[in-house]
Enzyme design. Structure first.
Site, PDB file in Angstrom:
ATOM      1  CB  CYS A 209      -1.122   0.024   1.217  1.00 41.48           C
ATOM      2  SG  CYS A 209      -2.547   1.177   0.859  1.00 41.48           S
TER       3      CYS A 209
ATOM      4  CG  HIS B  65      -3.785  -3.464   3.648  1.00 44.48           C
ATOM      5  ND1 HIS B  65      -2.354  -3.172   4.090  1.00 44.48           N
ATOM      6  CD2 HIS B  65      -4.265  -2.528   2.999  1.00 44.48           C
ATOM      7  CE1 HIS B  65      -2.439  -1.905   3.968  1.00 44.48           C
ATOM      8  NE2 HIS B  65      -3.527  -1.264   3.293  1.00 44.48           N
TER       9      HIS B  65
END
Length: 489
Positions: free
Chosen positions: A339, A435
């Site tokens: 991310c 994630h």
């Protein structure tokens, strides 16, 4: 199913932050669920950069996600209607019922709170119509009377919703008698009247030695003792919400063959991505803080998420981590960015609209031939697909920004038939928005094999549930659960 009669509810507040409120609610959620009750967790206001994606397409604090898991309830934005995500100069991002509604500095938020109570009560009412019991977690300290005006997190909510309160004190930090009795002293009498019981948490030693202490607290406050709760060591095996947990010193694991270094930056987010790696006996996970050096013998540098990517990239460079990472790559080392960490690996990050701070741009680490623009709607979605090596994966996306460039042609994964992420031309630097990658046992095993070690065969998700079961037993043994049900209304 809508219930004819609203559920009972009980609120757990603390004498301070990190006294164990989240863990107590999670344990009680599992314990009462095992008793056959339908439980819903609720926290009016949370402050955390560790968030979870909900089934209804929003985000809530990670602690409420764990509590919902303990209760076997699907995640809902109404479990945490106000989520504050600390950023840099702009203060905090304000998420209301799962959606970003803007940024606010501390003083601005105190004014904004006046408008939020109706929506907090709306979310509470919706949950209350779906449960037998709603377990509510307060925020910070109940004794912060300087913040009592417009409060939606503690006594302000308890009074507005007419919910009784149990106060938790932490004996491990010392002064627990004074903290509980002092809270009773400083509270407005009508607020204090909402508190019906107390718990002393994290006790170590012979409980008989604190029997007089429990009696004295009851005499000083007039509150009923719910129990003396011993320290629960396995709490460390549960996903953490508070970044304070990252301050635990790294201890070298005997016999571990893989060293993974993680630079700890000011606005680190979704750091529960690290927990499954920490649980592996063959992984030595090293948290590297400013003033330290990324070890030269590490097998992987892992850059995790950030709530203020440009700010944290500046912090990374100021700490000299960029020099360490470049040297690591020159030695043939590997780097993975998740991310915000993925965005940092590119050539540049720009924030033209001031999404995460003042508008501007910054040069990245240039380890991937990509660039990122922080703009557009926030992507919040559970995903499944396959990684670049064909291994199935599941996880979630939670990010703002679009990343493009030549290295995206070598995608990290395929999600829904579409390429995702990027890989460098030499195949030693990877970037992805996903994630939860290492919570997937298949992926974690593949990564540990790739790095020269082996996975333990750990079923990570089953392990979390096993800890929750043990936590529920801990609550049953040491707290008066029947008394808590009587206190609830």
């Amino acid at each position: 199913m809508v219930r004819v009669k609203p559920a009972r509810a009980l609120m757990f507040q603390g004498t301070g932050s990190d006294v164990g409120k989240s863990l107590v609610v999670a344990g009680l959620a599992r314990a009462f669920t095992l008793r056959g009750l339908k439980i819903m967790p609720f926290k009016p206001q949370n402050m955390s950069n560790n968030a979870a994606v909900t089934a209804d397409g929003g985000e809530i604090g990670r602690a409420q996600a764990l509590q919902a898991r303990a209760a076997g309830a699907p995640l809902s934005v109404h479990m945490n209607p106000v989520l504050l995500k600390p950023q840099s100069e702009v203060g905090a991002q304000v998420v209301v019922q799962g959606r970003v509604e803007g940024n606010a500095k501390a003083a601005e938020y105190q004014i904004l709170k006046r408008t939020l109570m109706p929506r907090v009560l709306e979310s509470f009412g919706l949950l209350r119509n779906q449960a037998d019991l709603v377990l509510i977690e307060g925020a910070g300290s109940a004794s912060e009377i300087n913040l009592r005006q417009n409060d939606i997190a503690n006594m302000g909510f308890a009074r507005a919703a007419d919910v009784p309160v149990v106060l938790i004190g932490d004996i491990d930090r010392g002064g627990v008698i004074a903290s509980l009795a002092g809270t009773r002293l400083v509270l407005d009498p009508e607020d204090a009247a909402m508190i019906r019981g107390f718990i002393v948490n994290r006790f170590r030693g012979d409980p008989a030695l604190f029997a007089d202490g429990m009696r004295m607290i009851g005499e000083l406050t007039g509150w009923h003792s719910v129990g003396l709760l011993p320290h629960f060591a396995d709490a460390a095996r549960l996903p953490a919400e508070d970044a304070l947990g990252l301050n635990t010193p790294s201890v070298r694991k005997a016999g571990a063959r893989i060293r993974i270094a993680v630079p700890i930056l000011p606005h680190i987010s979704n750091f529960d991505d690290l927990d499954p790696l920490e649980a592996e006996p063959d992984v030595d996970l090293i948290r590297v803080r400013p003033g330290q050096v990324i070890p030269g013998d590490c097998d992987l540098v892992l850059l995790v998420g950030s709530k203020a990517t440009i700010f944290d990239l500046r912090a990374l460079k100021a700490a000299g981590f960029d020099v360490d990472i470049a040297a690591h790559v020159r030695r043939g080392g590997r780097v993975l960015g998740l991310c915000g960490g993925y965005q940092m690996l590119g050539k540049a990050i720009s924030d033209p609209e001031g999404t995460e701070g003042p508008p501007g741009s910054i040069e990245g680490l240039a380890l991937l031939d990509v660039e990122t623009v922080l703009a557009g709607d926030k992507r919040l979605e559970a995903v499944a697909g396959a990684s670049f090596d064909g291994i199935s994966l599941s996880g979630y996306e939670m990010h703002i920004g679009r990343t493009t460039g030549a290295d995206c042609r070598r995608s990290f994964a395929t999600i829904g038939g579409n390429p995702e992420g990027a890989i460098s031309a030499d195949g030693r630097v990877w970037g992805t928005y996903l994630h939860g990658l290492f919570s997937d046992d298949r992926q974690r095993s593949a990564w540990l094999t790739r790095l020269g070690g082996s996975a333990s065969g750990l079923d990570y998700e089953a392990g979390v549930d096993a800890v929750l079961d043990r936590l529920a037993g801990h609550m049953e043994k040491h707290l008066d659960l029947d008394g808590l049900l009587k206190l609830a209304r």
